[in-house]
Design an enzyme around this catalytic site. Structure first.
Site, PDB file in Angstrom:
ATOM      1  N   ASN A   1       0.870  -1.182   0.000  1.00 27.44           N
ATOM      2  CA  ASN A   1       0.000   0.000   0.000  1.00 27.44           C
ATOM      3  C   ASN A   1       0.896   1.218   0.000  1.00 27.44           C
ATOM      4  O   ASN A   1       1.402   1.645   1.049  1.00 27.44           O
ATOM      5  CB  ASN A   1      -0.896  -0.008   1.240  1.00 27.44           C
ATOM      6  CG  ASN A   1      -1.863  -1.173   1.203  1.00 27.44           C
ATOM      7  OD1 ASN A   1      -2.829  -1.165   0.443  1.00 27.44           O
ATOM      8  ND2 ASN A   1      -1.575  -2.206   1.988  1.00 27.44           N
ATOM      9  N   GLU A   2       1.086   1.755  -1.177  1.00 31.96           N
ATOM     10  CA  GLU A   2       2.007   2.870  -1.334  1.00 31.96           C
ATOM     11  C   GLU A   2       1.351   4.166  -0.850  1.00 31.96           C
ATOM     12  O   GLU A   2       0.123   4.216  -0.666  1.00 31.96           O
ATOM     13  CB  GLU A   2       2.377   3.007  -2.833  1.00 31.96           C
ATOM     14  CG  GLU A   2       3.042   1.765  -3.417  1.00 31.96           C
ATOM     15  CD  GLU A   2       4.475   1.554  -2.938  1.00 31.96           C
ATOM     16  OE1 GLU A   2       4.859   2.112  -1.891  1.00 31.96           O
ATOM     17  OE2 GLU A   2       5.218   0.819  -3.602  1.00 31.96           O
TER      18      GLU A   2
END
Ligand code: F6R
Length: 640
Positions: free
Chosen positions: A163-164
């Site tokens: 999850n950037e």
């Protein structure tokens, strides 16, 4: 300050509980024990234990400890059901870099888990099937009652899972694209950046947040992002900061990853602290850099404004403290890394006698000596010391295949030119060409090719020694066995590595040792190289060898970082000419110029990194109000 207030203040900085361990090994053992405890607790109740698992360099030693608990202490994984956080997309399951392979290598193949209980996102599916696959992944977790314990690492940009930054707090398992910084950070697993997949399937933030308990681990160079996640605002730009809203989340970190937390970086802000000279230096240096004021210009007002009124109460006048710190900084700067002969300078970091000294530089790879301490290396030699270099590893994995055929071609041509029978070299060249023509990304080189790659780097190191002025007998090639796996994953330190090092140290009996002090590098070559030196010195000391008591050990920082300015105990200035001479010394390592396999997360060339780092150190000293040099190399002493 009273102790109640201390606690309150600490709490107000850290919004997630943090447990700090001296080393990654101890932190990993803690997490492994937490997992083992939960597995056993569930076993006793006849229940399944649902674990969410992570990959990457961080959890490797934790998995090793789980495997040990299984093999030596009977921990069974029969009731364990696992869900991995993520997988690269697209990537074949069997690829060495896949998280499927990673998990089987480090854990699953070595414990008694039922293979049907293992779940890892599938990176092989056609794109139009991925959405359904992700929904099913979520449903499976929910059907089992949710994840009991989720293990996390953290990316340098704050990502959890993949999850950037920018990922929604409501995100679920999905396909996502990788941040460029993540691709660069993970490129150490691949030959080069272009091979790192651009996408991944990852559990979402909401999936992670639903876990009943979360343990996030971080070691080494994650200090900045740890501080921002734990002490900053909750923001989707730093996904790990969202964990502040989980009610059972613990960060397990080592001392290096803790260095930017307020309680470590500026302990005077969170409570009472012991004002040792080192602590005073840190506080004043930080204040000076933050206020952009030279140390000697800091005022009582600055101290009060910076939360240092306690220090004033204890030590008195601001100017006295300024002077104390100024002298500490000034006395660490010297053009005489081997000590200044015939001079009595009590505050000098090195002793004047004996002169000349025997100095031994340990270089983990064949170019760390010149990259990290080239200026000091040249000075030691020029000032008449007997300088030896121990090249700890062959460095053979960081040579491109093209170099091998180029040099073999040379060998064949050379023999031909001088009428030497070149049948053997021709054969070796043919074999190499044949092998390399069909070599796949993850294939290990043949032993002949590995040896040639090692030879190429050895010749470069020898050429650098000659450039500095050393005779060939001063270069010692240790070829430590832990390194010789032919892959980027190395073996841990072994007895043979230690014995080879003890033997060299006893033979040379140096009065000075220089080594790469990458204390925080969790599984990298530099850390293993350092551990081998430390272990060897400890044993030599325990055996009662007299000479070791008269030996100073100086640590330089390996390829990328520099010591914190307040930690530096010896700074060696370089003139512009010396900096240029160092640059040419680095250039000798031709195999490391331009395209280097496994270059990692910094695309600058080595000479650029070295120069920026050395001039940055000089600039920091100047900002503190000391003389401005063109460049400086920095060292910290290890007391054993
Ligand atoms: C791995 C994962 C990532 C890593 C993170 C840190 O499954 O999801 O979030 O935990 O990129 O990686 P390392 O541990 O290699 O620094």
């Amino acid at each position: 300050m009273n102790s109640k207030l201390d606690i309150d203040l600490t709490d107000s900085f850290e919004k997630i509980p943090v447990k700090i361990f001296p080393t990654p090994k101890e932190g990993s053992a803690f997490v492994a024990n937490e997992i083992a405890r939960l597995i056993r607790e569930k076993q006793a109740k006849g229940e399944d234990c649902i674990l969410g698992l992570a990959t990457g360099s961080t959890p490797i030693s934790m998995y090793a400890e789980l495997v040990r608990l299984h093999k030596e202490e009977g921990l069974s994984f029969k009731n364990v059901i696992t869900f991995n956080l993520d997988e690269y997309y697209p990537l074949e399951r069997e690829a060495f870099q896949s998280y499927w392979s990673f998990m089987h290598r480090h854990l699953f193949n070595q414990v008694d888990i039922d293979p049907s209980n293992i779940h890892i996102p599938n990176g092989e599916l056609p794109k139009d099937e991925v959405k359904k696959h992700c929904q099913k992944y979520e449903q499976m977790i929910e059907a089992l009652g949710g994840i009991d314990l989720q293990v996390l690492g953290i990316g340098g940009n704050g990502h959890i899972g993949f999850n950037e930054p920018g990922s929604s707090i409501f995100s679920k398992t999905r396909i996502t694209s990788l941040d460029n910084s993540t691709r660069i950070a993970n490129s150490y697993e691949y030959q080069n950046i272009s091979q790192v997949p651009r996408m991944a399937i990852t559990m979402g933030i909401s999936t992670i947040m639903k876990a009943k308990k979360i343990l996030l681990m971080a070691w080494g160079k994650k200090a900045s992002i740890i501080a921002r996640s734990v002490e900053g605002h909750v923001t989707e730009h730093i996904p790990a900061s969202i964990l502040q809203q989980h009610n059972d989340c613990l960060f397990v970190i080592d001392e290096t990853a803790a260095t930017d937390l307020t309680r470590i970086k500026s302990p005077w802000l969170t409570g009472e602290c012991e004002w040792t000279p080192q602590m005073i230096k840190r506080a004043v240096v930080n204040m000076s850099l933050k206020l952009q004021k030279p140390v000697l210009s800091l005022t009582t007002h600055d101290y009060n404004e910076s939360g240092l009124s306690d220090l004033l109460v204890e030590k008195g006048d601001a100017y006295e403290i300024n002077l104390q710190v100024y002298y500490m900084l000034r006395d660490g700067i010297t053009g005489w890394p081997g000590g200044k002969p015939n001079a009595v300078i009590p505050q000098h970091p090195e002793r004047s006698s004996p002169y000349p000294k025997k100095s031994l530089i340990f270089s983990p790879h064949p170019d760390d000596d010149i990259i990290s301490m080239g200026g000091t290396f040249m000075r030691l030699h020029d000032q008449g010391h007997e300088v030896h270099v121990a090249y700890q590893t062959s460095g053979n994995i960081a040579v491109t295949d093209e170099f091998v055929t180029r040099f073999l071609d040379f060998a064949v041509g050379f023999e031909d030119m001088f009428g030497i029978d070149n049948k053997t070299s021709q054969q070796i060249l043919n074999d190499a060409r044949k092998f390399l023509a069909t070599k796949k990304t993850n294939d290990r080189d043949t032993s002949a090719i590995r040896a040639i790659k090692g030879l190429i780097r050895r010749c470069e190191a020898k050429a650098t020694c000659r450039y500095v002025g050393l005779t060939d007998d001063k270069a010692h090639f240790q070829n430590l066995p832990f390194y010789e796996t032919g892959t980027i994953e190395k073996k841990p330190m072994g007895e043979e590595d230690v014995q080879l090092t003890i033997e060299l140290l006893r033979r040379l009996q140096p009065q000075q040792i220089f080594c790469a002090g990458d204390l925080a590098d969790p599984h990298g070559t530099h850390k293993v190289c350092l551990d081998i030196i430390f272990e060897s010195i400890r044993r030599i000391k325990a055996d009662g060898d007299e000479w070791i008591n008269d030996c100073y050990v100086w640590m330089y920082k390996g390829a990328w970082q520099e010591w914190d300015i307040a930690e530096i105990e010896m700074a060696i200035p370089m003139s512009p000419d010396q900096a240029m001479k160092k640059r040419f010394g680095i250039f000798i390592h031709q195999s490391q110029k331009d395209m280097v396999p496994f270059q990692g997360s910094d695309s600058r060339e080595f000479w650029q990194r070295a120069e920026e780092r050395n001039s940055n150190t000089a600039n920091l000293y100047a900002a503190l109000g000391l003389t401005k040099y063109a460049a400086m190399e920095a060292f910290v002493r290890w007391h054993f």
